[in-house]
Design a protein around this motif. Structure first.
Motif, short mmCIF file in Angstrom:
data_model
loop_
_atom_site.label_atom_id
_atom_site.label_comp_id
_atom_site.label_asym_id
_atom_site.label_seq_id
_atom_site.Cartn_x
_atom_site.Cartn_y
_atom_site.Cartn_z
N LYS A 229 46.31 42.81 32.90
CA LYS A 229 45.34 42.13 32.05
C LYS A 229 44.57 41.16 32.92
O LYS A 229 45.12 40.27 33.53
CB LYS A 229 46.06 41.37 30.93
CG LYS A 229 45.08 40.65 30.03
CD LYS A 229 45.80 40.06 28.83
CE LYS A 229 44.88 39.16 28.02
NZ LYS A 229 43.70 39.80 27.53
N MET A 230 43.31 41.38 32.97
CA MET A 230 42.48 40.56 33.84
C MET A 230 42.16 39.25 33.18
O MET A 230 41.89 39.18 31.99
CB MET A 230 41.18 41.30 34.14
CG MET A 230 41.40 42.47 35.03
SD MET A 230 42.02 41.93 36.62
CE MET A 230 42.38 43.51 37.32
N LYS A 231 42.14 38.23 34.00
CA LYS A 231 41.85 36.92 33.45
C LYS A 231 40.37 36.58 33.56
O LYS A 231 39.82 35.88 32.75
CB LYS A 231 42.67 35.89 34.22
CG LYS A 231 42.73 34.54 33.55
CD LYS A 231 43.57 33.62 34.39
CE LYS A 231 43.51 32.21 33.85
NZ LYS A 231 44.05 31.27 34.78
N SER A 232 39.76 37.07 34.55
CA SER A 232 38.37 36.69 34.73
C SER A 232 37.45 37.89 34.58
O SER A 232 37.85 39.03 34.74
CB SER A 232 38.16 36.09 36.12
OG SER A 232 38.18 37.14 37.06
N PHE B 223 37.19 39.91 37.77
CA PHE B 223 38.25 40.85 38.06
C PHE B 223 38.34 41.95 37.02
O PHE B 223 38.85 43.03 37.28
CB PHE B 223 39.56 40.10 38.24
CG PHE B 223 39.62 39.50 39.60
CD1 PHE B 223 39.35 38.16 39.77
CD2 PHE B 223 39.85 40.29 40.71
CE1 PHE B 223 39.35 37.61 41.03
CE2 PHE B 223 39.85 39.74 41.96
CZ PHE B 223 39.61 38.41 42.13
N LYS C 247 35.23 30.48 33.90
CA LYS C 247 35.51 31.67 34.68
C LYS C 247 34.94 32.94 34.05
O LYS C 247 34.49 33.83 34.72
CB LYS C 247 37.01 31.81 34.89
CG LYS C 247 37.51 30.91 35.98
CD LYS C 247 39.00 30.79 35.95
CE LYS C 247 39.43 29.93 34.81
NZ LYS C 247 40.85 29.72 34.70
#
Lengths: 158, 751
Positions: B39-42, B45, B351
């Motif tokens: 799971k991408m945070k930004s 990404f 972000k």
């Protein structure tokens, strides 16, 4: 790799990995993302010996940070926090910012050795082992890095 | 030493403030993702993940197709594309196999591209209906695409080798490699040695493009991207419809190392990311109504100052709310983190949702679309006095015509916009403020100077040249004999340095965006590329300009070598004569200087033309000629028994002496990092029988070696030095002593 095991590694190495990523992207938030991403990827890895975990994490996080940085180089953008210099009278803070800028101005090869040696307190031999380099090479990188860093810092402070 | 300690302490303090948030819960992340998928945070990404998924996805697709007919290479974008083009419906229903997901993903990609192509064809007259249809379809396609890539990411296994290429109509091509560990290691090793990779005609082997950038995501996640240098479309046309291949090889040796994979390009023009963003912006504009006067912005943006030229605009502006909605926006999304590093994005959480700036010229062209050009100087979120101060550098995508105005929009792209925000008119991409900047043509020239043979990087240059420009004494000479003086007024970027904010802005801009290639490309771009500017004179001294390399020829590198050799000699002599009197710091400094000299040599040699062998010849008493040689080629001189006729000394094309090597010290001094820096050799040539008088008269010496199974190495050298010197053994012994005395170890003597 098991979640519990990764959790332990996270407790142990998260800050180091995040700081390493910072050295290649210059942004604390991006570095956090990279570090988090590295740990999440670790979950998908097969178990590996303890001694390999930190090098693996550092390599992954640093590569993620480099990718981020390169993408932004290509698009000719500037990350916000790199450009920020909010007014302050705090000398200590100014010094820290200068140190950060100085560190980011060094050639990449010096950054990790300096982080591991100066901040994380690893000996040259330990640093060499983590980085997968010879002790002499690492010692040389640290020594030269320190000199370059001092010069860069001086420049930043002017 | 104190300064050094202070620097280190400041660095340690700064690093100690960097911490991972304590609230990241790995377990939770995994549960949230519902699978092993990351799971991408930004946002950044997330894009990276999508790109990686794309690689995997297409890899799977290619291999599946390949397996269906093992006699053919997967033909991406050929007949299957035609089928897809006929069927414009967006896929739906349950995904039950990786194959299905791959096929649907490809279809989504192509349909999405089609949507942008439609917009592009109508860019001057996008109707609201068209924009609405675009919005609806792209939303659905994106959702479906995400389902597909999620599926692939979860269920496909790692594949071994894949090359995927897309061409963009702005003249770039993107290639993505997907390699297994072994291939990647091989690739990496070769690349480190200075080999490049190329796109070739698979049949003829003709190198068509050299690729210049690459990335990798992790030690095991095997992605690489090569983006070709910007090439004209006629070059790209050579690739169309032909089977291409990627190989690793070297320019200099014309060596073909390995073919990685054969592939075909998508037989379709793809709209690139920047242009997509621009088109999307136009569509949004069409959806929101074209009458800009009716559009109200929650922030009033006031221009404080600006500079604009052919390359970019610098604007300083203040954004203040003109309503409670705007104030709320700043209060909500404006923040300064605990390190006082500015962290303000009125467009949303930092972000994921950076604020965007869009620059639309009065000619209707979108000159810039970027999301991170902000340099926030100050912000106040205090109720009643909310404001944000910005300074922005906005590079322009093409040179604008004169007398153009730019409308600069501050926009938000937050995906975290709440219902209340939407009620207040803040949607996913909403312009929150606008200013107009008048473009004034100005020549922002950049200079690339080689000072005394030493390359000056952009940052140094601006420091250096700016001072001179303030005195108005920078003069450029051109190959046709004319000259021109550059004043500081021509160089607004230099002027930027005059106050602190600008200085920081500029420094950051340089350090984060300018690569050496950029610098070479941009400094006096046109003039240097045509070789027009030959020198720069200031303060009464003339400096040669050298656009591409530090030393253009091996001869120049050889001279630098000699200079450095003499420099080392002086250091060692000083140490020999004064060793007892020198402080440890002085000796350390000398060691480093020695180190730098060597570094200079190696770097010079590496960039020199004909870099195989660099020779510094030193004639000694009698009839022996000592050749001190550096090479980054893997030279192994033959054993003494087979030394006959391995060396020729020539003057232009005339062979003056063809002799044998008397003594050879292979691998005399090895720099630690041999992969990058090569090795030194000492070769003594027995010149007995040679006409030394004739040798002395010769002007253009070069030496030929026939070693390594007959390989010919040809290197120029000078034969002017005839001075007393330390023997090589003395040098090594002294250096060993010197380094030992201060615990400094950079080189290994293996004599």
């Amino acid at each position: 790799m098991e979640k519990d095991v990764v959790g332990q590694y996270y407790t142990q190495y998260a800050d180091t990995v995040m700081k390493a990523a910072w050295h290649f992207c210059g942004s604390s938030h991006t570095a956090q993302d990279c570090a988090q991403e590295a740990f999440l990827r670790l979950l998908q890895e097969e178990p590996m010996p303890d001694s390999k975990v930190l090098p693996w994490l550092l390599c992954t996080a640093v590569n993620l940070a480099k990718d981020y940085h390169r993408r932004h180089e290509r698009s000719r953008t500037v990350a916000l926090e790199e450009a920020i210099d909010m007014p302050t009278d705090n000398d200590e803070l100014l010094a820290e910012r200068a140190a950060q800028r100085a560190m980011l101005s060094l050639p990449e090869k010096y950054r990790l050795p300096l982080l591991l040696n100066l901040v994380q307190g690893y000996t040259i031999e330990q640093t060499a082992k983590i980085l997968g380099k010879g002790a002499n090479t690492t010692g040389s990188l640290i020594r030269r890095g320190k000199n370059l860093f001092a010069k860069a810092y001086e420049k930043e402070c002017v | 030493m104190k300064e050094r300690k202070d620097a280190q302490q400041a660095y340690i303090n700064a690093m100690n403030k960097l911490k991972m948030p304590a609230d990241i819960d790995l377990n939770k992340k995994i549960i949230v993702s519902g699978s092993s998928k990351v799971k991408m945070k930004s946002k950044a990404f997330a894009y990276a993940a999508l790109a990686a998924m794309l690689i995997v996805c297409i890899a799977v697709g290619a291999i599946v197709l390949y397996n269906r007919d093992s006699n053919t290479t997967p033909k991406i974008g050929s007949s299957r594309d035609m089928t897809l083009e006929k069927d414009q419906s967006i896929p739906g229903g349950e995904i039950t196999s990786v194959e299905q997901a791959v096929a649907e993903h490809q279809k989504c990609e192509l349909l999405l591209n089609d949507e942008y192509i439609k917009l592009k064809a109508n860019r001057d007259n996008i109707s609201k209906e068209m924009a609405d249809s675009f919005y609806e379809r792209t939303q659905k396609l994106a959702e479906r695409d995400k389902l597909c890539t999620d599926y692939i990411s979860e269920y496909s296994s790692e594949k071994t080798l894949f090359v995927h290429a897309i061409k963009f109509d702005n003249g770039y091509i993107d290639i993505e490699f997907h390699l297994d560990s072994e291939s990647w290691e091989q690739f990496d090793k070769l690349y480190e040695k200075g080999y490049g990779y190329y796109i070739c005609n698979a049949k003829t082997g003709e190198k068509l493009l050299r690729c210049v950038t690459e990335y990798r995501a992790s030690p095991k996640e095997l992605g690489a991207r090569a983006q070709g240098s910007k090439v004209d479309m006629s070059e790209l046309a050579k690739l169309k419809g032909k089977l291409s291949s990627v190989l690793i090889g070297s320019d200099e040796m014309n060596e073909r190392v390995t073919v990685l994979e054969e592939f075909e390009f998508f037989d379709k023009i793809f709209i690139g990311g920047d242009e997509r963003a621009e088109l999307k912006q136009l569509a949004d504009k069409a959806r929101n109504g074209k009458d800009e006067k009716k559009q109200s912005y929650p922030l009033d943006v006031k221009l404080v100052s600006e500079r604009a030229d052919a390359h970019g605009i610098v604007v300083k502006l203040t954004a203040k709310p003109n309503s409670e909605q705007g104030a709320e926006l700043i209060r909500k999304y404006g923040k300064v983190d605990e390190n006082s590093q500015c962290d303000i994005y009125p467009g949303g959480e930092r972000k994921e949702n950076p604020q965007e700036i869009t620059v639309i010229g009065s000619d209707g062209y979108c000159y810039s679309f970027a999301d991170q050009h902000h340099f926030v100087r100050s912000v106040s979120t205090e109720k009643g006095s909310e404001y944000i101060d910005y300074i922005c550098y906005i590079p322009l995508r093409k040179t604008p015509p004169e007398d153009l105005s730019f409308d600069i929009y501050l926009s938000t792209t937050s995906s975290d916009i709440t219902d209340k925000d939407i009620e207040n008119g803040i949607t996913k991409r909403t312009n929150v403020g606008k200013i107009t900047v008048k473009y004034k043509r100005n020549v922002a020239e950049k200079v690339y100077i080689a000072l005394s043979g030493k390359k000056i990087y952009l940052s140094d240059l601006y420091f250096t040249v700016h001072d001179y420009c303030e005195n108005g004494s920078l003069t450029l000479k051109y190959s046709n004999g004319t000259q021109r003086t550059v004043n500081s007024s021509d160089l607004w970027l230099w002027e930027l340095r005059k106050n602190k904010e600008d200085k920081d802005l500029f420094k950051q801009f340089i350090s984060t965006t300018a690569t050496d290639d950029d610098i070479r490309a941009n400094f006096f771009k046109d003039e240097i590329s045509t070789g027009d500017v030959t020198s720069v004179t200031y303060a009464g001294e003339e400096y040669k300009l050298n656009a591409d390399t530090q030393y253009k020829t091996a001869q120049e590198a050889s001279q630098a070598f000699e200079q450095a050799y003499n420099g080392q000699l002086e250091i060692l002599k000083k140490y020999k004569n004064e060793s007892g009197k020198l402080s440890k710091d002085t000796v350390t400094q000398m060691c480093e200087q020695y180190d730098e000299y060597l570094d200079t040599i190696c770097k010079s040699a590496k960039t020199a033309a004909g870099k195989d062998v660099i020779v510094l010849a030193r004639k000694t008493a009698g009839s022996e000629l000592i050749l001190y040689i550096w090479s980054d080629a893997d030279l192994t001189f033959p054993a003494r028994a087979n030394l006959d006729e391995v060396c020729e000394i020539c003057d232009n094309d005339k062979t003056l002496f063809s002799g044998k090597l008397n003594k050879v010290n292979n691998d005399l001094v090895t720099y630690k990092d041999t992969a990058n820096y090569g090795r030194f050799y000492l070769v003594t040539v027995d010149c007995k029988g040679a006409d030394m008088g004739q040798l002395k008269k010769a002007q253009q010496y070069y030496v030929k070696f026939y070693i390594n199974n007959g390989t010919e190495y040809k290197a120029p050298f000078t034969l002017t030095t005839d001075q007393a010197e330390l023997s090589v053994n003395d040098r090594n012994t002294l250096y060993a002593e010197m380094t030992k005395s201060v615990g400094y170890k950079a080189f290994t003597s293996q004599n």
